[in-house]
Design an enzyme around this catalytic site. Structure first.
Site, PDB file in Angstrom:
ATOM      1  N   CYS A   1       0.840  -1.205   0.000  1.00  0.00           N
ATOM      2  CA  CYS A   1       0.000   0.000   0.000  1.00  0.00           C
ATOM      3  C   CYS A   1       0.877   1.257   0.000  1.00  0.00           C
ATOM      4  O   CYS A   1       1.599   1.501  -0.950  1.00  0.00           O
ATOM      5  CB  CYS A   1      -0.989  -0.040   1.151  1.00  0.00           C
ATOM      6  SG  CYS A   1      -2.365   1.133   0.947  1.00  0.00           S
TER       7      CYS A   1
ATOM      8  N   HIS B   1      -3.822  -4.661  -0.267  1.00  0.00           N
ATOM      9  CA  HIS B   1      -3.413  -5.271   1.001  1.00  0.00           C
ATOM     10  C   HIS B   1      -3.483  -6.788   0.889  1.00  0.00           C
ATOM     11  O   HIS B   1      -4.561  -7.369   1.032  1.00  0.00           O
ATOM     12  CB  HIS B   1      -4.317  -4.800   2.142  1.00  0.00           C
ATOM     13  CG  HIS B   1      -4.086  -3.391   2.563  1.00  0.00           C
ATOM     14  ND1 HIS B   1      -3.128  -3.039   3.485  1.00  0.00           N
ATOM     15  CD2 HIS B   1      -4.686  -2.242   2.181  1.00  0.00           C
ATOM     16  CE1 HIS B   1      -3.150  -1.726   3.664  1.00  0.00           C
ATOM     17  NE2 HIS B   1      -4.087  -1.218   2.881  1.00  0.00           N
TER      18      HIS B   1
ATOM     19  N   GLU C   1      -2.516  -8.948   2.986  1.00  0.00           N
ATOM     20  CA  GLU C   1      -2.867  -9.511   4.291  1.00  0.00           C
ATOM     21  C   GLU C   1      -4.363  -9.431   4.574  1.00  0.00           C
ATOM     22  O   GLU C   1      -4.859 -10.063   5.511  1.00  0.00           O
ATOM     23  CB  GLU C   1      -2.075  -8.815   5.401  1.00  0.00           C
ATOM     24  CG  GLU C   1      -2.567  -7.428   5.800  1.00  0.00           C
ATOM     25  CD  GLU C   1      -2.156  -6.311   4.860  1.00  0.00           C
ATOM     26  OE1 GLU C   1      -2.415  -5.146   5.220  1.00  0.00           O
ATOM     27  OE2 GLU C   1      -1.575  -6.586   3.802  1.00  0.00           O
TER      28      GLU C   1
END
Length: 212
Positions: free
Chosen positions: A82, A193, A195
């Site tokens: 990001c 993202h 994750e």
């Protein structure tokens, strides 16, 4: 033996979710807040949320800019996420002109305010969007990713790499093609993202861990 991944902690990221995702992929994770800790790292992740100028200011305050550039120049694997991806580039206009790490040639500019048809476009770009993988990128961290796989974005600015071959994936937003990932040697950046992107994102982080 589990590989060690060092996550750069400069106070501008949700470190816990990144750590959990990397540990799920088989890595041991430590955090770096000092130049010495960055210089000892065998692999680095630079996460981040927020504004470019603020992120770079904090990296400078903690004296982490030169160590990050040095490690990348030595071939240490470095993954930016990001804001962390955006800071890999030369500069950004967010909040005024600010120099980045200069590891990927290019600039960071605002997302368009209108769609390709001239309609108002909602900014920031928030939500799930499908990736298009660039030719050749299937050999890097996107090797387990396929065209149409969806990942989670939150951003108001976009990376504009000078060399089109260093844009590893794109996303369509409002009829515009936006760079979603960059790759230059062992330096990689994801605008989204991983994750927070479920199994698709974990597959990318698994590729990163498996490459160590």
């Amino acid at each position: 033996m589990r590989p060690m991944v060092t996550v750069v902690d400069y106070g501008r990221s949700n470190l816990l979710s990144v750590r959990r995702a990397l540990e799920h992929c088989g890595a041991d994770v430590c955090f770096a807040t000092t130049p010495e800790e960055v210089l000892r790292a065998g692999a680095l992740v630079l996460p981040g949320v927020g504004a470019f100028a603020d992120g770079m200011e904090q990296l400078h305050r903690q004296q982490l800019v030169e160590p990050l550039v040095k490690k990348a120049g030595e071939g240490t694997p470095l993954l930016g996420i990001c804001l962390g991806m955006q800071m890999l580039l030369d500069s950004s206009t967010e909040g005024g002109f600010t120099r980045g790490l200069g590891l990927v040639e290019g600039t960071v500019e605002p997302l368009p305010e209108q769609t390709a048809d001239g309609e108002p476009l909602k900014v920031p770009h928030i939500g799930w969007s499908a990736l298009t993988i660039a030719p050749g990128a299937e050999n890097g961290l996107l090797r387990n990713t396929h065209n149409g796989d969806e990942v989670y974005f939150v951003h108001s600015f976009q990376a504009l790499p000078v060399h089109s071959g260093e844009c590893a994936a794109t996303v369509e937003y409002g009829g515009h093609t936006v760079c979603a990932a960059v790759e230059r040697g062992r330096v990689t950046g994801f605008q989204f993202h991983p994750e927070k992107s479920g199994p698709v994102g974990l597959a990318m982080l698994q590729a990163f861990v498996d490459s160590l």
